[in-house]
Design a protein around this motif. Structure first.
Motif, PDB file in Angstrom:
ATOM      1  N   SER A  25     -24.500  -6.300  70.046  1.00  0.00           N
ATOM      2  CA  SER A  25     -25.915  -6.990  70.416  1.00  0.00           C
ATOM      3  C   SER A  25     -25.414  -8.282  71.015  1.00  0.00           C
ATOM      4  N   GLY A  26     -26.565  -8.892  71.700  1.00  0.00           N
ATOM      5  CA  GLY A  26     -26.203 -10.203  72.422  1.00  0.00           C
ATOM      6  C   GLY A  26     -25.575  -9.929  73.721  1.00  0.00           C
ATOM      7  N   ARG A  27     -25.034  -9.017  74.067  1.00  0.00           N
ATOM      8  CA  ARG A  27     -24.359  -8.721  75.272  1.00  0.00           C
ATOM      9  C   ARG A  27     -24.028  -7.534  75.565  1.00  0.00           C
ATOM     10  N   THR A  28     -23.726  -6.887  76.766  1.00  0.00           N
ATOM     11  CA  THR A  28     -23.135  -5.597  77.186  1.00  0.00           C
ATOM     12  C   THR A  28     -21.737  -5.716  77.348  1.00  0.00           C
ATOM     13  N   PHE A  29     -20.909  -4.873  76.956  1.00  0.00           N
ATOM     14  CA  PHE A  29     -19.445  -5.024  77.226  1.00  0.00           C
ATOM     15  C   PHE A  29     -19.084  -3.979  78.203  1.00  0.00           C
ATOM     16  N   SER A  30     -18.142  -4.369  79.175  1.00  0.00           N
ATOM     17  CA  SER A  30     -17.833  -3.325  80.103  1.00  0.00           C
ATOM     18  C   SER A  30     -16.359  -2.589  79.576  1.00  0.00           C
ATOM     19  N   ASN A  31     -15.873  -3.286  78.696  1.00  0.00           N
ATOM     20  CA  ASN A  31     -14.733  -2.543  78.143  1.00  0.00           C
ATOM     21  C   ASN A  31     -14.830  -2.821  76.661  1.00  0.00           C
ATOM     22  N   MET A  32     -14.667  -1.401  75.715  1.00  0.00           N
ATOM     23  CA  MET A  32     -14.467  -1.596  74.456  1.00  0.00           C
ATOM     24  C   MET A  32     -13.347  -0.999  73.738  1.00  0.00           C
ATOM     25  N   ALA A  33     -13.004  -1.228  72.656  1.00  0.00           N
ATOM     26  CA  ALA A  33     -11.976  -0.465  72.061  1.00  0.00           C
ATOM     27  C   ALA A  33     -11.821  -0.336  70.686  1.00  0.00           C
ATOM     28  N   TRP A  34     -11.258   0.475  70.115  1.00  0.00           N
ATOM     29  CA  TRP A  34     -11.176   0.721  68.579  1.00  0.00           C
ATOM     30  C   TRP A  34      -9.554   0.286  68.320  1.00  0.00           C
ATOM     31  N   PHE A  35      -9.301  -0.332  67.326  1.00  0.00           N
ATOM     32  CA  PHE A  35      -8.156  -0.749  66.421  1.00  0.00           C
ATOM     33  C   PHE A  35      -8.317  -0.522  65.022  1.00  0.00           C
ATOM     34  N   ARG A  36      -7.038  -0.497  64.539  1.00  0.00           N
ATOM     35  CA  ARG A  36      -7.153  -0.288  62.787  1.00  0.00           C
ATOM     36  C   ARG A  36      -5.703  -1.314  62.372  1.00  0.00           C
ATOM     37  N   GLN A  37      -6.010  -1.501  61.312  1.00  0.00           N
ATOM     38  CA  GLN A  37      -4.865  -2.340  60.537  1.00  0.00           C
ATOM     39  C   GLN A  37      -4.836  -1.728  59.041  1.00  0.00           C
ATOM     40  N   ALA A  38      -3.702  -1.342  58.669  1.00  0.00           N
ATOM     41  CA  ALA A  38      -3.474  -1.125  57.555  1.00  0.00           C
ATOM     42  C   ALA A  38      -2.653  -2.201  56.611  1.00  0.00           C
ATOM     43  N   PRO A  39      -2.641  -2.235  55.409  1.00  0.00           N
ATOM     44  CA  PRO A  39      -2.257  -3.479  54.571  1.00  0.00           C
ATOM     45  C   PRO A  39      -0.678  -3.574  55.148  1.00  0.00           C
ATOM     46  N   GLY A  40      -0.406  -4.953  55.250  1.00  0.00           N
ATOM     47  CA  GLY A  40       0.780  -5.304  55.628  1.00  0.00           C
ATOM     48  C   GLY A  40       1.304  -4.852  56.961  1.00  0.00           C
ATOM     49  N   LEU A  84      -8.198  14.345  59.863  1.00  0.00           N
ATOM     50  CA  LEU A  84      -7.769  12.886  59.647  1.00  0.00           C
ATOM     51  C   LEU A  84      -6.543  13.182  58.438  1.00  0.00           C
ATOM     52  N   LYS A  85      -5.660  12.304  58.433  1.00  0.00           N
ATOM     53  CA  LYS A  85      -4.292  12.336  57.571  1.00  0.00           C
ATOM     54  C   LYS A  85      -4.355  11.146  56.615  1.00  0.00           C
ATOM     55  N   PRO A  86      -3.645  11.126  55.697  1.00  0.00           N
ATOM     56  CA  PRO A  86      -3.491  10.181  54.832  1.00  0.00           C
ATOM     57  C   PRO A  86      -2.906   8.729  55.522  1.00  0.00           C
ATOM     58  N   GLU A  87      -2.090   9.059  56.591  1.00  0.00           N
ATOM     59  CA  GLU A  87      -1.870   7.723  57.357  1.00  0.00           C
ATOM     60  C   GLU A  87      -2.759   7.195  58.088  1.00  0.00           C
ATOM     61  N   ASP A  88      -3.849   7.698  58.331  1.00  0.00           N
ATOM     62  CA  ASP A  88      -5.045   6.923  59.059  1.00  0.00           C
ATOM     63  C   ASP A  88      -5.537   6.199  58.121  1.00  0.00           C
ATOM     64  N   THR A  89      -5.331   5.909  56.927  1.00  0.00           N
ATOM     65  CA  THR A  89      -6.093   5.046  55.999  1.00  0.00           C
ATOM     66  C   THR A  89      -5.787   3.679  56.783  1.00  0.00           C
ATOM     67  N   ALA A  90      -6.780   2.869  56.695  1.00  0.00           N
ATOM     68  CA  ALA A  90      -6.810   1.575  57.363  1.00  0.00           C
ATOM     69  C   ALA A  90      -8.103   1.005  57.589  1.00  0.00           C
ATOM     70  N   VAL A  91      -8.390  -0.243  57.663  1.00  0.00           N
ATOM     71  CA  VAL A  91      -9.545  -0.965  58.206  1.00  0.00           C
ATOM     72  C   VAL A  91      -9.593  -0.752  59.799  1.00  0.00           C
ATOM     73  N   TYR A  92     -10.774  -0.148  60.237  1.00  0.00           N
ATOM     74  CA  TYR A  92     -10.855   0.073  61.373  1.00  0.00           C
ATOM     75  C   TYR A  92     -11.956  -1.202  62.160  1.00  0.00           C
ATOM     76  N   TYR A  93     -11.393  -1.503  63.441  1.00  0.00           N
ATOM     77  CA  TYR A  93     -12.295  -2.586  64.020  1.00  0.00           C
ATOM     78  C   TYR A  93     -12.581  -2.107  65.438  1.00  0.00           C
ATOM     79  N   CYS A  94     -13.592  -2.328  65.925  1.00  0.00           N
ATOM     80  CA  CYS A  94     -14.092  -2.396  67.433  1.00  0.00           C
ATOM     81  C   CYS A  94     -13.906  -3.842  67.841  1.00  0.00           C
ATOM     82  N   ALA A  95     -13.604  -3.906  69.469  1.00  0.00           N
ATOM     83  CA  ALA A  95     -13.311  -4.924  70.022  1.00  0.00           C
ATOM     84  C   ALA A  95     -13.999  -4.858  71.500  1.00  0.00           C
ATOM     85  N   GLY A  96     -14.757  -5.866  71.678  1.00  0.00           N
ATOM     86  CA  GLY A  96     -15.219  -5.862  73.063  1.00  0.00           C
ATOM     87  C   GLY A  96     -14.839  -7.353  73.805  1.00  0.00           C
TER      88      GLY A  96
END
Length: 122
Positions: A25-40, A84-96
């Motif tokens: 919201s607030g703007r349109t993004f021409s590029n967007m992505a997904w990332f993830r981060q596992a503890p540590g 999905l696999k146990p190693e996919d466990t993480a916090v998933y983030y989107c970015a723009g």
């Protein structure tokens, strides 16, 4: 105010599927992505979508299992995650708002969502 809000995370079993959504919201993004981060661990690139040529890019670790897509009318990007696999466990983030740099580096992006937890049990 620019916001990215992720949803769709949860607790699933190995082999299950999930679909994450990131509403902008607030703007349109021409590029967007997904990332993830596992503890540590560092924040890792998963997938990116570019309006230019309707291009998609994937990390080798998820290629063939994850699919990124966009609904321009809803200003929303999705991440379909299969097998999905146990190693996919993480916090998933989107970015723009990629301001230059490559699509797989977190520092290339200006805006981030708050993250959504994905937990895959064995």
């Amino acid at each position: 105010q620019v916001q990215l809000v992720e949803s769709g995370g949860g607790l699933v079993q190995a082999g299950d599927s999930l679909r994450l959504a990131c509403a902008a919201s607030g703007r349109t993004f021409s590029n967007m992505a997904w990332f993830r981060q596992a503890p540590g661990k560092e924040r890792d690139f998963l997938a990116a979508h570019s309006w230019s040529g309707d291009s998609t890019y994937y990390a080798d670790s998820v290629k063939g299992r994850f699919t990124i897509s966009r609904d321009n009318a809803k200003n929303t990007v999705y991440l379909q995650m299969n097998s999905l696999k146990p190693e996919d466990t993480a916090v998933y983030y989107c970015a723009g708002g990629r301001r230059g740099g490559n699509y797989y580096t977190p520092s290339s992006y200006t805006y981030w969502g708050q993250g959504t937890q994905v937990t895959v049990s064995s």
